[in-house]
Design a protein around this motif. Structure first.
Motif, PDB file in Angstrom:
ATOM      1  N   VAL A  44      -5.051   0.754  -5.111  1.00 42.77           N
ATOM      2  CA  VAL A  44      -5.673  -0.243  -5.989  1.00 42.77           C
ATOM      3  C   VAL A  44      -6.219   0.435  -7.245  1.00 42.77           C
ATOM      4  N   ALA A  45      -6.867   1.574  -7.065  1.00 41.67           N
ATOM      5  CA  ALA A  45      -7.384   2.312  -8.221  1.00 41.67           C
ATOM      6  C   ALA A  45      -6.259   2.705  -9.173  1.00 41.67           C
ATOM      7  N   ALA A  46      -5.126   3.106  -8.618  1.00 38.21           N
ATOM      8  CA  ALA A  46      -3.986   3.500  -9.458  1.00 38.21           C
ATOM      9  C   ALA A  46      -3.477   2.321 -10.280  1.00 38.21           C
ATOM     10  N   ARG A  47      -3.460   1.141  -9.664  1.00 39.31           N
ATOM     11  CA  ARG A  47      -3.037  -0.050 -10.423  1.00 39.31           C
ATOM     12  C   ARG A  47      -4.026  -0.357 -11.546  1.00 39.31           C
ATOM     13  N   MET A  48      -5.305  -0.151 -11.285  1.00 43.51           N
ATOM     14  CA  MET A  48      -6.304  -0.391 -12.329  1.00 43.51           C
ATOM     15  C   MET A  48      -6.155   0.604 -13.474  1.00 43.51           C
ATOM     16  N   LEU A  49      -5.809   1.839 -13.154  1.00 43.11           N
ATOM     17  CA  LEU A  49      -5.670   2.874 -14.177  1.00 43.11           C
ATOM     18  C   LEU A  49      -4.376   2.751 -14.967  1.00 43.11           C
ATOM     19  N   GLY A  50      -3.341   2.218 -14.335  1.00 42.39           N
ATOM     20  CA  GLY A  50      -2.030   2.170 -14.980  1.00 42.39           C
ATOM     21  C   GLY A  50      -1.325   3.505 -14.817  1.00 42.39           C
ATOM     22  N   THR A  51      -1.723   4.467 -15.584  1.00 37.31           N
ATOM     23  CA  THR A  51      -1.226   5.841 -15.441  1.00 37.31           C
ATOM     24  C   THR A  51      -2.340   6.680 -14.825  1.00 37.31           C
ATOM     25  N   GLY A  67     -18.614   6.254   2.127  1.00 39.99           N
ATOM     26  CA  GLY A  67     -18.423   7.463   1.334  1.00 39.99           C
ATOM     27  C   GLY A  67     -17.172   8.212   1.754  1.00 39.99           C
ATOM     28  N   GLY A  68     -16.879   8.216   3.068  1.00 45.11           N
ATOM     29  CA  GLY A  68     -15.657   8.867   3.548  1.00 45.11           C
ATOM     30  C   GLY A  68     -14.410   8.239   2.961  1.00 45.11           C
ATOM     31  N   ASP A  69     -14.393   6.897   2.863  1.00 42.46           N
ATOM     32  CA  ASP A  69     -13.261   6.229   2.202  1.00 42.46           C
ATOM     33  C   ASP A  69     -13.137   6.714   0.756  1.00 42.46           C
ATOM     34  N   GLY A  70     -14.286   6.909   0.096  1.00 40.44           N
ATOM     35  CA  GLY A  70     -14.274   7.408  -1.275  1.00 40.44           C
ATOM     36  C   GLY A  70     -13.732   8.823  -1.373  1.00 40.44           C
ATOM     37  N   PHE A  71     -14.038   9.672  -0.372  1.00 39.44           N
ATOM     38  CA  PHE A  71     -13.512  11.038  -0.377  1.00 39.44           C
ATOM     39  C   PHE A  71     -11.978  11.032  -0.270  1.00 39.44           C
ATOM     40  N   VAL A  72     -11.454  10.150   0.596  1.00 39.60           N
ATOM     41  CA  VAL A  72      -9.994  10.063   0.729  1.00 39.60           C
ATOM     42  C   VAL A  72      -9.383   9.594  -0.586  1.00 39.60           C
ATOM     43  N   LEU A  73      -9.972   8.566  -1.189  1.00 43.46           N
ATOM     44  CA  LEU A  73      -9.484   8.072  -2.486  1.00 43.46           C
ATOM     45  C   LEU A  73      -9.473   9.203  -3.509  1.00 43.46           C
ATOM     46  N   ALA A  74     -10.555   9.975  -3.562  1.00 43.22           N
ATOM     47  CA  ALA A  74     -10.633  11.077  -4.534  1.00 43.22           C
ATOM     48  C   ALA A  74      -9.519  12.091  -4.308  1.00 43.22           C
ATOM     49  N   ARG A  75      -9.277  12.416  -3.038  1.00 43.30           N
ATOM     50  CA  ARG A  75      -8.220  13.378  -2.732  1.00 43.30           C
ATOM     51  C   ARG A  75      -6.850  12.857  -3.158  1.00 43.30           C
ATOM     52  N   VAL A  76      -6.576  11.583  -2.893  1.00 42.42           N
ATOM     53  CA  VAL A  76      -5.269  11.012  -3.218  1.00 42.42           C
ATOM     54  C   VAL A  76      -5.070  10.954  -4.731  1.00 42.42           C
ATOM     55  N   LEU A  77      -6.085  10.513  -5.466  1.00 42.49           N
ATOM     56  CA  LEU A  77      -5.944  10.421  -6.919  1.00 42.49           C
ATOM     57  C   LEU A  77      -5.816  11.808  -7.547  1.00 42.49           C
ATOM     58  N   HIS A  78      -6.537  12.788  -6.999  1.00 46.46           N
ATOM     59  CA  HIS A  78      -6.378  14.164  -7.487  1.00 46.46           C
ATOM     60  C   HIS A  78      -4.943  14.644  -7.274  1.00 46.46           C
ATOM     61  N   ALA A  79      -4.377  14.310  -6.116  1.00 51.12           N
ATOM     62  CA  ALA A  79      -2.993  14.717  -5.839  1.00 51.12           C
ATOM     63  C   ALA A  79      -2.007  14.063  -6.794  1.00 51.12           C
ATOM     64  N   ARG A  80      -2.394  12.927  -7.349  1.00 50.83           N
ATOM     65  CA  ARG A  80      -1.516  12.230  -8.296  1.00 50.83           C
ATOM     66  C   ARG A  80      -1.776  12.631  -9.739  1.00 50.83           C
ATOM     67  N   GLY A  81      -2.661  13.619  -9.949  1.00 45.61           N
ATOM     68  CA  GLY A  81      -2.841  14.154 -11.286  1.00 45.61           C
ATOM     69  C   GLY A  81      -4.089  13.745 -12.017  1.00 45.61           C
ATOM     70  N   ALA A  82      -4.984  13.001 -11.378  1.00 47.19           N
ATOM     71  CA  ALA A  82      -6.211  12.585 -12.045  1.00 47.19           C
ATOM     72  C   ALA A  82      -7.241  13.713 -12.058  1.00 47.19           C
ATOM     73  N   ARG A  83      -8.148  13.666 -13.039  1.00 47.22           N
ATOM     74  CA  ARG A  83      -9.336  14.522 -13.046  1.00 47.22           C
ATOM     75  C   ARG A  83     -10.429  13.754 -12.290  1.00 47.22           C
ATOM     76  N   VAL A  84     -10.905  14.334 -11.207  1.00 47.35           N
ATOM     77  CA  VAL A  84     -11.800  13.596 -10.310  1.00 47.35           C
ATOM     78  C   VAL A  84     -13.137  14.314 -10.185  1.00 47.35           C
ATOM     79  N   HIS A  85     -14.221  13.563 -10.376  1.00 45.94           N
ATOM     80  CA  HIS A  85     -15.582  14.051 -10.156  1.00 45.94           C
ATOM     81  C   HIS A  85     -16.174  13.247  -9.003  1.00 45.94           C
TER      82      HIS A  85
END
Length: 528
Positions: A44-51, A67-85
């Motif tokens: 869902v986050a990826a669709r919101m970001l577009g790229t 928070g654990g769901d958020g950690f998984v999301l962060a890991r997945v988006l990082h793997a797709r090339g996002a800068r994640v804090h």
């Protein structure tokens, strides 16, 4: 055609029970549920970001499973090339087991990340959140559904900071600060652009301030079996939401050899000298939804006025007393034959509150065996006479009060507990209780509750309740059980309002506009 299924809408307690059964009784590990949930949220986050690649995401994560769901999301988006804090509120030792395992995985990734695109921050170690880089997306993974008391520091300040950001916000499960059972704001709440909720809808997303704060909603299937969700949805405070597919399956269809009486006759008892529009809207709605023959019985003085407004609807004048109300005995002489022919009855729109008319209404409700919709002044005639509902409703009556009418009938009730209250009174009165509002809620005599999925603020105009009552009686006249008719009428009427709002300004809609859009909606969304 496969069976259409409704959407369960769960309380926090019911959702916890569904999680527990899935983990303990079915053997699906909590870590797997969390991984699935986080990956669904990341999509869902990826669709919101577009790229995703090159975009900046800030995740605010609590110490629990949210928070654990958020950690998984962060890991997945990082793997797709996002800068994640990732900003955490607690040390890993204070986190739930599954959340801690996912946080440790993030620590390993951050240590090995030569690109410097993954950053982990403890809130108490930050000089201030404003030192974080501006983000393209913020993720609220702070608290989830367990909140039951007002937010305290530092989460309250985090929520306020998040609401001041210009970029969109994705809430995981429910916006922090929103009561997941009532939709109340507990001190302060995140105003999310979008909410991704796990396993099933939560009641608080749909009631109270929920629709304003949660934005668009995505439900992520995380592995909890359907039968488990259905079982826990029987708990007090839970509900269901109809889909277009379910309504399409329920709506009556005419036989190829139908005639006007086999298509269903609806008798509408409505109108007074003061209120001549209500019977027009109610009777027209009954005809437009498909009743083959609609008869509007009104006070004799009103009949000439309605004759100029109603062409397709037959009219019947009811004798009046010298004082100006409906004459009970003479009216029954006129109605008796029609009551035998009709398949459904609507009582109340625009009838007025004359004492003679109210006595007639109560006598009619005691006498008739027809499935009956009771609206507006029909409800007012029952104030102080709710024992009559208990004795005669027997699942055949649909009551359609707005909040004020319901409180006149039931007394002062806490409508922040909207689902429980509707469950309680529908059961106690043995009726179908359609409590109007945004959203409207339907309670069945067996305790099942439905939260309407359609409609918008365009419905906040005089006469829409009369149209709704007419839709109900028109569907019952065609043979639909009262319980299903109430759900269908709400859903279809709201869909007509949604179609209007898609083409015109919402504030411009008037009640009869619903009936202008209804035929197109029935064709576009509900034709089989």
């Amino acid at each position: 055609m496969p069976e259409a299924l409704p959407e369960p809408v769960l309380t926090a307690r019911a959702m916890r029970e569904a999680d527990r059964r899935t983990i303990e009784e079915l053997g699906l590990p909590g870590r797997v549920l969390m991984e699935t949930a986080g990956r669904g949220a990341a999509d869902v986050a990826a669709r919101m970001l577009g790229t995703v690649a090159g975009r900046t995401v800030v995740c605010l994560c609590g110490r629990g499973n949210n928070g654990g769901d958020g950690f998984v999301l962060a890991r997945v988006l990082h793997a797709r090339g996002a800068r994640v804090h990732v900003v955490t509120l607690a040390d890993v030792s204070a986190m739930s087991d599954d959340a801690a395992a996912n946080y440790r995985l993030l620590e390993q990734l951050a240590a090995a990340d030569a690109s410097g695109r993954l950053h982990l921050h403890r809130l108490d170690a930050l000089v201030g959140l404003d030192h974080l880089p501006p983000a393209d997306l913020y993720v609220d993974a702070l608290l989830g559904t367990g909140l039951s008391s007002p937010l305290r520091s530092p989460i309250r300040e985090l929520v306020q900071w998040l609401n001041e950001r210009a970029a969109p916000v994705l809430a995981i499960d429910i916006p922090t600060g929103l009561d997941s059972d009532t939709g109340e704001v507990l001190g302060a709440a995140v105003a999310a652009t979008r909410t991704v909720t796990m396993g099933a809808l939560k009641v608080g997303l749909l009631l109270g301030e929920g629709p304003r704060l949660c934005g668009a909603i995505d439900v992520i299937e995380i592995g909890i079996p359907r039968h488990v969700l259905e079982q826990v949805a029987r708990q007090p405070g839970c509900a269901w939401r109809a889909t277009d597919a379910l309504i399409r399956q329920w709506l009556p269809r005419r036989a190829h050899d139908a005639h006007k009486y086999s298509a269903g006759m609806a008798l509408v008892v409505a109108g007074s000298r003061e209120f001549t529009g209500a019977p027009v809207m109610a009777a027209t709605a009954a005809a437009r939804i498909g009743a083959g023959y609609v008869l509007c019985a009104c006070p004799s003085d009103v009949r000439p006025i309605l004759a100029t407004k109603l062409t397709e609807v037959a009219l019947l004048g009811l004798p009046e007393t010298e004082r100006g109300g409906i004459d009970q005995e003479d009216a029954f002489d006129v109605l008796d034959g029609w009551l035998e022919r009709a398949r459904a009855l609507l009582v109340g729109p625009g009838l007025g509150r004359h004492p003679d008319t109210q006595r007639f209404v109560r006598a009619l409700l005691e006498r008739t065996q027809l499935p009956t919709v009771i609206d507006a002044d029909g409800l007012n005639a029952l104030v102080g006479f709710t024992d009559l509902i208990r004795e005669h409703a027997q699942g055949r009556w649909i009551l359609t009060p707005h909040t004020g009418e319901f409180r006149r009938l039931a007394g002062e009730v806490d409508l922040t507990r909207r689902i429980e209250v509707v469950q309680e009174y529908a059961r106690a009165w043995g009726c179908v209780l359609l409590l109007k509002g945004m959203p409207s809620v339907v309670g069945w005599p067996d305790g099942t509750v439905w939260i309407n999925a359609t409609g918008n603020p365009a419905l906040a105009t005089a006469g829409t309740g009369d149209v709704l009552a007419g839709l109900c009686v028109g569907l019952v006249a065609q043979g639909l059980p009262p319980a299903q008719a109430a759900v269908c009428a709400l859903h279809v009427g709201g869909a007509a309002a949604d179609r209007y709002a898609a083409h015109y300004g919402t504030a411009s809609m008037m009640a009869l506009d619903l009936l202008a859009h209804l035929p197109v909606v029935l064709r576009e969304r509900f034709d089989r």
